[in-house]
Write a protein that holds these residues in place. Structure first.
Motif, PDB file in Angstrom:
ATOM      1  N   ALA A 167      22.053  23.453  21.953  1.00 27.60           N
ATOM      2  CA  ALA A 167      21.890  23.045  23.348  1.00 27.60           C
ATOM      3  C   ALA A 167      22.943  24.006  23.984  1.00 27.60           C
ATOM      4  N   LYS A 213      23.858  24.196  28.256  1.00 27.67           N
ATOM      5  CA  LYS A 213      24.048  23.424  29.671  1.00 27.67           C
ATOM      6  C   LYS A 213      24.143  24.736  30.758  1.00 27.67           C
ATOM      7  N   ASP A 231      24.767  26.552  34.030  1.00 22.11           N
ATOM      8  CA  ASP A 231      25.663  26.515  35.426  1.00 22.11           C
ATOM      9  C   ASP A 231      24.891  27.321  36.642  1.00 22.11           C
ATOM     10  N   GLY A 243      26.194  29.495  31.489  1.00 18.98           N
ATOM     11  CA  GLY A 243      26.209  28.150  31.324  1.00 18.98           C
ATOM     12  C   GLY A 243      27.329  27.968  30.132  1.00 18.98           C
ATOM     13  N   HIS A 244      27.041  26.566  29.427  1.00 17.66           N
ATOM     14  CA  HIS A 244      28.085  26.496  28.278  1.00 17.66           C
ATOM     15  C   HIS A 244      27.372  25.874  27.250  1.00 17.66           C
ATOM     16  N   ASP A 289      17.696  22.475  33.128  1.00 13.29           N
ATOM     17  CA  ASP A 289      19.135  22.403  33.173  1.00 13.29           C
ATOM     18  C   ASP A 289      19.676  22.335  31.948  1.00 13.29           C
ATOM     19  N   GLU A 290      18.940  22.022  30.939  1.00 15.03           N
ATOM     20  CA  GLU A 290      19.343  22.107  29.492  1.00 15.03           C
ATOM     21  C   GLU A 290      18.435  22.820  28.630  1.00 15.03           C
TER      22      GLU A 290
END
Lengths: 282, 367
Positions: B291, B293, B295, B308-309, B327-328
């Protein structure tokens, strides 16, 4: 600053004109006085309009066998002044550009010390060290000689300092490119550094020529032989007449003529002069 | 024409600061070597020691089998192109080009012929009578190169020659330098801090850090098998993602994400993992994924950089532009595209991708 106020414009111009008048008036008086005869000048009123003796006065000062009692003729003294000013100018520039070159581009022990010693002399004007200098020149037997007249005035820190500052603005890569191009130190100096310093040299020529031209105290000390008299000394002696009338019309004509060389130099070298002082060409 | 050997060369400044630490590089005749590294890594110092502008504290530099340690720059048979061009401002372009030849006592006719040839090659013929002041940055750059070419030296040394040019001109001059070097076949050392310039110009790259060589190799070798985390983060744009992970048997754990290595785990325990942004892709159905996420997104036109991270570690992925980004996301990476480095020293563990794929042909030409 951009201002648009008529009154301020008026005021600044008024000050400018006032300043100009204050500076120019003595010169004007000298020029006017050089066109009158001695009787008019001795009559206690200073004339403000040109008189009719212009040609007479100037031809007398230029052709007279002696400018005043015991003095050589005017052109002889003018030549002395010229020689002195030129020798001082050339000498100072040669010495200072070479010493600045050494200080900036060579690594040797006590390099910084050498620079500071040169720099410290800036703080001591000729007048302060004039007695010891006189003693040295006298001991070396250089009184009444060209060497005595010029050499003590040639040693100079001002020009060294200016050249040093200029050399430090020349990018190091210039030297490195020259080294890669096979130029040794002196070749770099002649082919690159000297041409780059052209405007600085021009500016210094003007300043130093005037400096040499107006020297009064030093030539008066070291020369007693009238054959070495310079214009500035001669002018002074023309005024100190013991008995008899001071020939003011001739003194003024002489003064006006003596002003000409520096003025001409400034006019003709103006462009170079201003560029040399303000612009660093890279 | 000559190779250059740099053997155990160090630069120690008064006060004991070591700017270059025992560097050795063998440069073949005609090779284009790029020294690359961040500012202060000693790359310029090294170049200047080869040029003779800086004294060599330790070691030996030879150009064409001649040890040149004690020789003046002019005797080393090299030509140098400087960052600020260092053209002589009071000389015309012609005089600038001719100066080095004149100092060597080259006959006048020969000088004229060589200058004319260089001017033709660099298309600066129309400006020969101008002063450098009247030239644009790109033209000055050409003159600076012309000054190097006319001498027909054993080696060209370039010290960040393009950093004073604007971005567009830099790209075209870069191509020109490469073409010129191919055509003349002159051994060249080129210093830059720009990894793109280094990648595009070099036959072989030398990545320097803190005065030491991190890696020597062809651009593709360095790109696909960086020898350390430093090289990994320095070469390539965007920089390689470096995250800390842990190897458990056949699985790699990055934060909460687990990646199956299919028996390719080179070590076990904590490691630093390198992932190239372009090796990351959206997980296909059924693929092991982790996964991510989001940014923010940077649009580059051809692709987009997605920042993202994963867990609490930052990651950048380069994704195609045509799909929507949620967003994910679920991202995946082929196990053999992973790079492993020790956490303690940052040195590489195991082979790189390039070592396992047919290598791109090395392009050392002697045209």
């Amino acid at each position: 600053m951009v201002e648009n106020r008529p009154f301020l414009t008026f005021l600044t111009h008024a000050f400018l004109i006032l300043g100009f008048v204050i500076v120019a008036l003595p010169v004007y008086v000298a020029i006017i006085a050089s066109t009158h005869d001695v009787a008019t000048l001795m009559s206690n009123t200073v004339p403000l309009w040109p008189g009719s003796h212009f040609i007479e006065n100037y031809s007398e000062i230029l052709t007279g066998a002696s400018a005043a009692n015991g003095l050589p003729n005017y052109s002889h003294m003018a030549l002395n002044s010229l020689v002195m000013a030129v020798v001082i100018t050339v000498g100072k520039i040669t010495i200072s550009i070479l010493s600045a070159f050494a200080i900036v581009y060579f690594r040797f022990p006590f390099r910084q010390l050498a620079f500071w010693i040169i720099f410290v002399t800036l703080m001591l004007p000729v007048e302060v060290r004039i007695m010891p200098t006189y003693k040295i020149v006298a001991d070396l037997g250089m009184l009444n000689s060209w060497a005595g007249l010029t050499i003590p005035l040639i040693a100079s820190a001002t020009a060294t300092f200016l050249f040093r500052q200029f050399f430090m603005t020349v990018p190091d890569e210039m030297l490195e490119a020259a080294r890669v191009d096979g130029a040794g130190p002196m070749k770099f100096f002649w082919d690159i550094l000297l041409p780059l310093s052209r405007t600085n040299i021009g500016a210094l020529c003007v300043i130093l020529f005037i400096y040499g031209w107006v020297q009064y105290l030093w030539p008066m000390l070291v020369t007693t032989d009238p054959g070495y008299y310079t214009l500035m000394m001669g002018m002074k002696r023309m005024v100190t007449v013991q008995d008899g009338v001071i020939q003011w019309q001739l003194v003024m004509a002489g003064a006006v003529l003596a002003m000409l060389p520096p003025i001409l130099l400034v006019i003709f070298m103006q462009r170079l002069f201003i560029r040399g002082l303000t612009e660093t060409e890279k | 024409m000559a190779g250059i050997t740099i053997a155990g060369v160090s630069k120690i400044y008064t006060g004991g600061v070591k700017a270059v630490k025992s560097v050795s590089i063998d440069i073949a005749d005609g090779e284009f070597i790029v020294l690359v590294g961040p500012s202060g890594c000693g790359k310029s110092t090294l170049l200047r020691m080869v040029a003779g502008l800086e004294a060599i504290s330790e070691g030996e530099v030879s150009i064409g089998n001649r040890v040149v340690n004690r020789m003046e720059p002019a005797e080393r048979d090299i030509a140098m192109v400087f960052q600020n061009y260092a053209l002589y401002p009071h000389m015309t372009v012609y005089q600038n080009l001719a100066y080095g030849l004149k100092n060597r006592g080259t006959p006048k006719a020969e000088i004229e012929a060589r200058v004319a040839e260089a001017a033709r090659m660099l298309e600066i013929g129309p400006y020969l009578e101008r002063k450098p002041r009247a030239l644009s940055g790109g033209q000055r750059q050409r003159v600076a190169m012309g000054r190097a070419i006319v001498r027909k030296p054993a080696a060209f040394l370039f010290d960040e020659p393009l950093s004073n040019l604007d971005a567009k001109l830099r790209v075209s001059m870069r191509g020109e330098i490469k073409r010129l070097q191919r055509r003349l076949g002159t051994t060249s050392i080129y210093v830059t801090h720009d990894q793109l310039e280094a990648m595009t110009l070099a036959d072989r790259l030398v990545v320097l850090n803190g005065g030491e060589i991190e890696q020597i190799g062809s651009p593709l070798e360095v790109y696909h098998a960086p020898a350390s985390t430093f090289v990994a983060s320095f070469i390539g744009s965007p920089a390689m993602n470096l995250v800390s992970g842990e190897l458990h048997g056949d699985k790699l754990a990055i934060g909460p994400a687990l990646i199956d290595l299919h028996g390719k785990a080179p070590a076990s325990g904590p490691v630093t993992v390198g992932l190239r942004a372009e090796d990351l892709h959206l997980a296909r159905p059924g693929e092991a994924a982790f996964a991510f996420k989001l940014d923010y997104i940077e649009e580059l036109g051809a692709q987009r950089l997605v920042h993202g991270h994963v867990g609490d570690q930052l990651l950048t992925a380069s994704l195609p532009t045509e799909m929507d980004i949620a967003d994910e996301l679920m991202l995946a990476i082929d196990a053999d595209r992973l790079h492993f480095f020790t956490t303690a020293t940052g040195k590489r563990i195991g082979d790189g991708y390039a070592a396992r794929t047919p290598q791109a042909a090395r392009q050392v030409s002697h045209a």
